[in-house]
Design an enzyme around this catalytic site. Structure first.
Site, mmCIF file in Angstrom:
data_model
loop_
_atom_site.group_PDB
_atom_site.id
_atom_site.type_symbol
_atom_site.label_atom_id
_atom_site.label_comp_id
_atom_site.label_asym_id
_atom_site.label_seq_id
_atom_site.Cartn_x
_atom_site.Cartn_y
_atom_site.Cartn_z
ATOM 1 N N TYR A 72 -4.423 0.576 1.660
ATOM 2 C CA TYR A 72 -4.656 1.262 2.923
ATOM 3 C C TYR A 72 -5.649 2.416 2.830
ATOM 4 O O TYR A 72 -5.770 3.182 3.775
ATOM 5 C CB TYR A 72 -3.330 1.751 3.494
ATOM 6 C CG TYR A 72 -2.372 0.628 3.788
ATOM 7 C CD1 TYR A 72 -2.726 -0.409 4.652
ATOM 8 C CD2 TYR A 72 -1.124 0.571 3.184
ATOM 9 C CE1 TYR A 72 -1.869 -1.443 4.915
ATOM 10 C CE2 TYR A 72 -0.254 -0.482 3.445
ATOM 11 C CZ TYR A 72 -0.621 -1.482 4.306
ATOM 12 O OH TYR A 72 0.238 -2.524 4.564
ATOM 13 N N SER A 142 6.330 0.088 1.505
ATOM 14 C CA SER A 142 5.784 -1.175 1.963
ATOM 15 C C SER A 142 4.912 -1.788 0.877
ATOM 16 O O SER A 142 5.400 -2.105 -0.199
ATOM 17 C CB SER A 142 5.024 -0.972 3.279
ATOM 18 O OG SER A 142 4.672 -2.201 3.867
ATOM 19 N N TYR A 143 3.598 -1.925 1.127
ATOM 20 C CA TYR A 143 2.738 -2.503 0.088
ATOM 21 C C TYR A 143 2.743 -1.636 -1.160
ATOM 22 O O TYR A 143 2.612 -2.122 -2.295
ATOM 23 C CB TYR A 143 1.303 -2.678 0.611
ATOM 24 C CG TYR A 143 0.647 -3.949 0.154
ATOM 25 C CD1 TYR A 143 0.642 -4.309 -1.204
ATOM 26 C CD2 TYR A 143 0.028 -4.802 1.056
ATOM 27 C CE1 TYR A 143 0.042 -5.490 -1.617
ATOM 28 C CE2 TYR A 143 -0.576 -5.982 0.635
ATOM 29 C CZ TYR A 143 -0.565 -6.317 -0.700
ATOM 30 O OH TYR A 143 -1.151 -7.482 -1.122
ATOM 31 N N ASP A 280 14.426 -2.994 8.896
ATOM 32 C CA ASP A 280 13.206 -3.188 8.113
ATOM 33 C C ASP A 280 13.068 -4.643 7.691
ATOM 34 O O ASP A 280 14.037 -5.272 7.263
ATOM 35 C CB ASP A 280 13.235 -2.299 6.869
ATOM 36 C CG ASP A 280 12.049 -2.564 5.961
ATOM 37 O OD1 ASP A 280 10.923 -2.612 6.470
ATOM 38 O OD2 ASP A 280 12.257 -2.739 4.743
ATOM 39 N N HIS A 310 10.631 -0.078 9.705
ATOM 40 C CA HIS A 310 9.704 -0.039 8.577
ATOM 41 C C HIS A 310 8.960 1.294 8.558
ATOM 42 O O HIS A 310 8.341 1.678 9.545
ATOM 43 C CB HIS A 310 8.719 -1.204 8.689
ATOM 44 C CG HIS A 310 7.954 -1.475 7.440
ATOM 45 N ND1 HIS A 310 8.569 -1.801 6.257
ATOM 46 C CD2 HIS A 310 6.628 -1.474 7.178
ATOM 47 C CE1 HIS A 310 7.660 -1.986 5.324
ATOM 48 N NE2 HIS A 310 6.468 -1.790 5.865
#
Length: 621
Positions: A72, A142-143, A280, A310
């Site tokens: 990101y 997350s990622y 989530d 999330h």
């Protein structure tokens, strides 16, 4: 004050940070931008390195290192602010653009096989630097959690601890990308839609995705090569179509970037904190990885689950429902993480040392008033435990009855089944739940509304639809606390050779002054594609008219159904655009050209007792 200077071709910025009321060990932070870490195949990965400093000079001490790898953009404020915070507290911090993203070389593919070795190589490179004491911790959401799991799968010797927030996907075929044979359409398409223009330097590409509404393209499935805006980024189009069409569990889904289950044995044995949210999309993987790694490893492995969507750890609400001030972790990303790292990387006796192995937020107990922000006050409380699932939870079946009732008593006499027509061109809309990206996740009143894709006027409650079967209890005489895994066993048949069955658990509020029509709050849901019944990993079509026993496993939950509320189960055949719609034709998934209606039947007789199994915690336990 920011001082910039050149250093061996890399930009070095010195951030002089003002002292706060709390004494800090290091008042300044130096940042070396775009340090290129060379991976084993020669691709260079751009990394920003933050070091604590005084008077413009970096610390000479060998310090523990914290790493986050992200797709990101490491340069964004959310990463630099937290990195500087950790550096002020005595850590060297590295934030890295993943392969093929922003300043890093190579080509990006989502959940790529290179993510694991890139993570391993970066951990070991950091550990070998003169400012490192050889111990590396990782963090991220997350990622950023997936990248931790990827590195850990190869067991880098210098990896010392991890805090995985709402990620670390255990098995993309089982959750997050596919689920019960269906495809997580909304999440995967919208993620690509938002990431392609973010990274692209081409103004035409940016304008293309700004002008095209992803919601309009939901109904254009299945996408085909070169027929959608995704064709502007072939690497994104390729991974999306692979996920859409690879419906069987095989080598594609066992790849190291998409799977942790196949790699648990070889995973690094280090302290881990797995953090999840009841709303989530990665919850199943969070709990599954905690459970298996706790069993396999000797280092502390802990679980924390809150009432969050999330990345929503610092919020008190999820969707249109508020859970009270205690629901949020206000210092998430800073002090919260620091206590963990200080304990496991510096040996300090923080509160982490005595924390429980499992900490969960039990939703419910609120009075249901409308908050000043317009949300339903659902409330809840934190609960500590020694393990998951809770030992005291009693698996209690609630059976479907012909009159629409839901009851612990099995059905006896009466009509044996109920049939509805599933029209894939008019699917039941997604109204919250464990979704992400541009779909609205969380808890919502289950009523169609204009701002949710697939909703249509006159925007009635979904319980009013003829293709939604509703089974509910009478108003409860006392509170019922449900904590743990949920299982539905459906006896079902269809006129089609393939179709879907979706089940949703709902907490039904009675009408009140603030909510005159009541509030049907979604708690959890799940899906099964009939051709993947019985946990099948390869597709096998069904025979029309034959009754099959299908198992649906919604995500785990923790909720108090208060006295006066109803426990409800909705059964239907779609939840769109969260999951792709089954065309009912039996054509290869992701390549169909037709859609047909199907008459789907749920059986609720003594011989075929469809039911839900709820893990009920006795009062006072």
């Amino acid at each position: 004050m920011i001082r910039r200077q050149s250093c061996t071709g890399a930009l070095v910025a010195t951030l002089v940070l003002a002292a706060t009321a709390v004494a800090q060990e290091w008042p300044e932070v130096t940042v070396e931008r775009d340090v290129m870490v060379t991976a084993r195949d020669g691709v260079r990965l751009a990394t920003d390195v933050y070091r604590p400093a005084r008077d413009g000079a970096p610390a000479r001490d060998r310090l523990p290192v914290l790493l986050q790898r992200t797709p990101y953009g490491k340069h964004t404020g959310r990463f630099s602010e937290v990195a500087a915070y950790f550096a002020r507290h005595g850590y060297v911090v590295a934030v890295q653009d993943m392969r093929g993203r922003y300043a890093s070389e190579g080509e990006f593919f989502k959940y790529h096989r290179f993510d694991a070795p890139d993570g391993y190589d970066t951990v070991e490179w950091l550990a070998a630097q003169p400012w490192s004491n050889g111990r590396v911790g990782m963090w991220g959401t997350s990622y950023g959690a997936h990248t931790q799991a990827d590195a850990a799968k190869l067991n880098p010797p210098s990896l010392a601890t991890m805090v995985l927030n709402q990620g670390g996907m255990a098995n993309g075929w089982d959750h997050a990308i596919r689920r019960g044979g269906a495809f997580e359409l909304g999440r995967e398409m919208t993620w690509a839609w938002q990431e392609i223009p973010r990274e692209s330097d081409d103004p035409v590409v940016k304008e293309l995705f700004a002008s095209e509404d992803v919601r309009a393209w939901y109904s254009a499935l299945p996408l085909r090569e070169g027929t959608s805006p995704l064709a502007a980024a072939p690497n994104f189009e390729e991974y999306f179509l692979n996920e859409l069409r690879s419906s069987d569990y095989g080598e594609f889904w066992k790849g190291i970037g998409l799977n942790w289950v196949e790699y648990y044995e070889g995973t690094a044995d280090v302290p881990m904190l797995h953090i999840g949210g009841w709303y989530d999309i990665f919850l199943r993987g969070t709990i599954g990885s905690y459970s298996e790694l706790r069993r396999l490893k000797s280092s502390p492995v802990r679980l924390l689950v809150g009432p969050w969507t999330h990345s929503g750890n610092a919020r008190t609400y999820a969707g249109d429902v508020d859970f009270g001030a205690e629901a949020a972790i206000s210092d998430f990303g800073t002090d919260f993480h620091l206590r963990w790292f200080d304990h496991f990387l510096k040996g300090e006796d923080t509160e982490v040392a005595s924390a429980s192995e499992v900490r969960i937020f039990v939703m419910g107990t609120g009075d249901g008033h409308r908050t000043p922000e317009g949300r339903l006050s659902h409330g809840g409380y934190w609960r500590d435990a020694d393990a998951w699932p809770l030992e005291e939870a009693v698996a209690t079946p609630y059976y479907f009855h012909a009159d629409g009732s839901l009851d612990p008593s099995p059905p006896a006499d009466g009509p044996a089944s109920t049939t509805y027509t599933f029209d894939p061109t008019h699917p039941v809309p997604t109204l919250g739940g464990t979704v992400s990206a541009r779909l609205r996740d969380g808890a919502f009143d289950q009523r169609e509304r204009e701002d949710f894709p697939a909703s249509r006027p006159p925007y009635l409650p979904v319980r009013s639809r003829s293709d939604v079967l509703v089974f509910q209890t009478p108003p409860l005489a006392e509170d019922v606390t449900v904590i743990g895994p949920i299982t539905l066993r459906l006896h079902a048949s269809s006129t089609a050779v393939d179709t879907d069955f979706v089940a949703r658990l709902v907490d039904v509020y009675p009408p009140s002054e603030d909510f005159p029509t009541g509030f049907d709050m979604n708690v959890t849901d799940g899906i099964v594609r009939a051709s993947y019944r019985d946990g099948r990993t390869t597709r096998e079509l069904i025979e029309p008219g034959v009754v099959y026993e299908l198992v649906i496993e919604p995500f785990e939950t923790a909720n108090v159904f208060k006295a006066g509320h109803r426990i409800r189960v909705d059964v239907t055949s779609s939840n769109f655009p969260r999951w792709d719609v089954n065309p009912n034709t039996g054509e290869p998934l992701g390549r169909n050209r037709r859609m047909i209606e199907a008459d789907n039947t749920i059986w609720h007789s003594a011989e075929r007792p469809s039911h839900i199994v709820l893990p009920i915690v006795p009062e006072g336990r």
